[in-house]
Design a protein around this motif. Structure first.
Motif, PDB file in Angstrom:
ATOM      1  N   ARG A 155       0.812  -1.217   0.000  1.00  0.00           N
ATOM      2  CA  ARG A 155       0.000   0.000   0.000  1.00  0.00           C
ATOM      3  C   ARG A 155       0.848   1.272   0.000  1.00  0.00           C
ATOM      4  N   ILE A 156       2.038   1.202   0.568  1.00  0.00           N
ATOM      5  CA  ILE A 156       2.842   2.416   0.720  1.00  0.00           C
ATOM      6  C   ILE A 156       4.107   2.359  -0.122  1.00  0.00           C
TER       7      ILE A 156
ATOM      8  N   SER B 207      -2.112  11.802   1.364  1.00  0.00           N
ATOM      9  CA  SER B 207      -2.933  10.607   1.638  1.00  0.00           C
ATOM     10  C   SER B 207      -2.054   9.383   1.823  1.00  0.00           C
ATOM     11  N   LEU B 208      -0.946   9.332   1.087  1.00  0.00           N
ATOM     12  CA  LEU B 208      -0.009   8.215   1.228  1.00  0.00           C
ATOM     13  C   LEU B 208       0.635   8.227   2.611  1.00  0.00           C
TER      14      LEU B 208
ATOM     15  N   LEU C 290      -1.402   5.404   9.711  1.00  0.00           N
ATOM     16  CA  LEU C 290      -2.456   4.524  10.243  1.00  0.00           C
ATOM     17  C   LEU C 290      -2.002   3.070  10.291  1.00  0.00           C
ATOM     18  N   ILE C 291      -1.280   2.627   9.268  1.00  0.00           N
ATOM     19  CA  ILE C 291      -0.780   1.252   9.261  1.00  0.00           C
ATOM     20  C   ILE C 291       0.280   1.068  10.349  1.00  0.00           C
TER      21      ILE C 291
ATOM     22  N   GLU D 167      -2.013   7.289   5.300  1.00  0.00           N
ATOM     23  CA  GLU D 167      -2.264   5.844   5.320  1.00  0.00           C
ATOM     24  C   GLU D 167      -1.096   5.095   5.948  1.00  0.00           C
TER      25      GLU D 167
END
Length: 340
Positions: free
Chosen positions: A255-256, A273-274, A280-281, A277
């Motif tokens: 995802r990143i 946004s990257l 959050l992960i 996220e």
């Protein structure tokens, strides 16, 4: 004999399920403390572990570590065509490079997060930063001894693989592809068992050092005695947590990391946004680090209060850790009763 082993597996599975349920219940009971204090302390460590996926492939440490490790395997005359030793050398090189990158955060935030959780189990109440820092010294000394133990475990595993390979090679079986596949699979199982047991002892030793205020090699000796007869239970408790952490690392990678490289190549991604996220992960990763420590603490309490039955099912032993006035501690196994 098979019935006895089956009964032991069923008992270990039941104990693991009970400990896991109690750990989740304790986590939910102290949800605000664990998610605010403990997870916040573990967050920089979690972020450093995940962000290391960016820097490890480009790190100048990875090529020399990998080349030296391959040189060791070649000097030991391990089969160069074996995929197991190729993958093993690369993964160990990645792990060492990532550990070096995250070492400052491991020695500070990671140990403080564990201290905050252990203090809650020890005193049954949330703790201040001063009380948390009082547990840092035994945890630090135990962490150093754990590093030496893991180093010894890896050396032992490599020695066993070395002698096993040369023993089989003496009979001329190494030229066969089937034997090479069989040896690789056997080596993977042996290496995983040795390292897994060492990691379990190290995790329990960290909890023991905080609970007993005695760090270093003594905490490792205590954990070795406490885990006697409960290895299957410890493995059953360790596997879900490690799988969850590995899944989160894979999630961060896809995802990143992959999207970030696409963004650098001109892809249509928002940097903000990257980053959000990724944060959050990383917070999710820190939550599971906290939950893993909660499970280890609950397992430690279960080992301290429980009894052990030997493999023949005849004797019951109770573990007692006696602390003397001179500061020394002695681990005792008391025979409670003999079963007919």
């Amino acid at each position: 004999m098979l019935l006895c082993e089956s009964a032991m597996e069923d008992t270990s599975r039941t104990q693991a399920t009970t400990i896991m349920r109690r750990s989740i219940y304790t986590f939910l009971q102290n949800y605000h403390y664990f998610t605010a204090t403990s997870a916040a302390l573990a967050f920089p460590y979690a972020l450093s572990v995940l962000v290391s996926q960016f820097f490890v492939p480009l790190s100048p440490l990875l090529p020399p570590i990998h080349s030296h490790l391959r040189a060791v395997f070649m000097a030991a005359e391990f089969p160069p065509s074996s995929n197991f030793f190729t993958v093993l050398s690369f993964k160990i090189s990645q792990t060492v490079s990532s550990s070096i990158f995250a070492l400052p955060f491991t020695l500070s935030f990671f140990l403080l997060s564990k201290a905050s959780i252990i203090h809650l189990f020890k005193h049954n109440s949330p703790s201040s930063f001063s009380s948390i820092s009082s547990l840092y010294k035994p945890l630090f000394s135990t962490f150093i001894c754990n590093f030496l133990l893991l180093l010894a475990a890896n050396s032992t595993a490599f020695s066993i693989l070395f002698f096993g390979y040369h023993f089989v090679n003496g009979f001329g079986f190494s030229l066969s592809p089937n034997w090479l596949t069989f040896m690789s699979a056997t080596g993977a199982v042996v290496y995983s068992m040795i390292v897994a047991n060492a990691i379990i002892v190290c995790n329990l030793a960290l909890v023991s050092s905080g609970m007993e205020n005695s760090g270093g090699y003594l905490a490792i000796l205590k954990s070795c005695v406490l885990i006697k007869g409960r290895t299957l239970t410890a493995l059953a408790l360790a596997v879900p947590g490690n799988l969850a952490l590995a899944a989160i690392e894979a999630l961060f990678h896809y995802r990143i990391v992959v999207r970030a490289y696409g963004y650098r190549s001109g892809g249509d991604f928002s940097g903000f946004s990257l980053a959000l996220e990724g944060v959050l992960i990383a917070y999710l990763y820190s939550i599971f680090v906290v939950l893993d420590t909660v499970v280890s603490s609950m397992f430690f309490k279960s080992c301290k209060t429980g009894c052990l039955v030997d493999r023949e099912g005849r004797y019951c032993y109770k573990i007692e850790i006696v602390a003397e006035k001179d500061g020394n501690a002695y681990v005792m196994l008391k025979n409670i009763e003999e079963f007919p």
